[in-house]
Design a protein around this motif. Structure first.
Motif, PDB file in Angstrom:
ATOM      1  N   ASN A  55       0.829  -1.203   0.000  1.00  0.00           N
ATOM      2  CA  ASN A  55       0.000   0.000   0.000  1.00  0.00           C
ATOM      3  C   ASN A  55       0.860   1.248   0.000  1.00  0.00           C
ATOM      4  O   ASN A  55       1.818   1.348   0.748  1.00  0.00           O
ATOM      5  CB  ASN A  55      -0.918   0.024   1.232  1.00  0.00           C
ATOM      6  CG  ASN A  55      -1.798  -1.201   1.335  1.00  0.00           C
ATOM      7  OD1 ASN A  55      -1.737  -1.935   2.305  1.00  0.00           O
ATOM      8  ND2 ASN A  55      -2.619  -1.440   0.328  1.00  0.00           N
ATOM      9  N   SER A 107      -0.588   4.405   0.271  1.00  0.00           N
ATOM     10  CA  SER A 107      -1.302   5.481   0.951  1.00  0.00           C
ATOM     11  C   SER A 107      -2.371   4.874   1.856  1.00  0.00           C
ATOM     12  O   SER A 107      -2.698   3.683   1.745  1.00  0.00           O
ATOM     13  CB  SER A 107      -1.936   6.447  -0.057  1.00  0.00           C
ATOM     14  OG  SER A 107      -2.778   5.749  -0.954  1.00  0.00           O
ATOM     15  N   ALA A 150      -4.190   1.910  -2.272  1.00  0.00           N
ATOM     16  CA  ALA A 150      -4.423   2.477  -0.948  1.00  0.00           C
ATOM     17  C   ALA A 150      -4.948   1.439   0.033  1.00  0.00           C
ATOM     18  O   ALA A 150      -5.616   0.471  -0.349  1.00  0.00           O
ATOM     19  CB  ALA A 150      -5.413   3.634  -1.033  1.00  0.00           C
TER      20      ALA A 150
END
Length: 207
Positions: free
Chosen positions: A5, A7, A36
């Motif tokens: 990931n 973010s 994300a």
């Protein structure tokens, strides 16, 4: 980068709700943010109305005059919950890769978090919220872009509250976008979620 990931989006629920209530937003937002992670912590306080629901601060007997103080009093517990959620997902020390997405009372807490300068995150989406206190963040914190979403038919938090928030945040140096939706009440619409996805994709674009 934090593993797979790049973010993190932190969902902040409204009063009398749970973090799980906002988890379904992750699916449409993932179309815009495929790398994300999403987290939806429960607020720390038990809901005044009872049951398993939670609240960031009490709305019993709340007024325009005492709301700012209640938000201030909620900051310590809010910061503790959010810090734990961010650390759990491996983004501790990476606020430039973290965004807040708050609805109603969660939107109030998200706006207060940046307006006070405590949480200089990468972006904030605030839906059906308001900014009760001052917008006195230092210039560095004011770099956080903000998207306000509000239904024109909202009878719980009038749309005028987001208009006031936009004016005050802009005056404090924030880059603010606002979208208002005719005939929408105290809720999120598909168009609002789509606007949020595009906004967050820009703000969290990998460097």
């Amino acid at each position: 980068m934090s593993g797979p990931n790049d973010s993190l989006v932190v969902f902040l629920h409204g009063v009398g709700a749970l973090g799980a209530d906002l988890v379904p937003l992750a699916e449409p937002l993932s179309a815009f943010l495929p790398s994300a992670a999403f987290v939806a912590p429960d607020a720390p306080a038990r809901f005044d109305g009872g049951g398993p629901a939670r609240q960031w601060f009490s709305v019993a007997g709340i007024t325009a005059e005492n709301r700012p103080r209640r938000v201030e009093q909620a900051r310590e517990a809010f910061d503790r919950v959010i810090s734990a959620a961010i650390a759990e997902r491996g983004f501790d020390g990476q606020l430039d890769r973290v965004a807040f997405f708050g609805f109603s009372q969660g939107a109030i807490m998200a706006l207060d978090a940046i307006a006070s300068g405590r949480w200089p995150v990468a972006a904030v989406v605030a839906a059906s919220g308001r900014l009760p206190g001052a917008a006195d963040a230092p210039a560095a914190a004011a770099a956080t872009p903000v998207l306000l979403l509000h239904g024109e038919a909202d009878a719980t938090v009038p749309a005028e509250e987001s208009r006031r928030a936009a004016t005050r945040l802009k005056a404090a140096g924030f880059n603010v976008e606002a979208r208002f939706f005719a005939r929408l009440g105290h809720a999120l619409s598909a168009d609002g979620v789509e606007a949020a996805g595009a906004f967050l994709a820009r703000a969290l674009k990998p460097v």
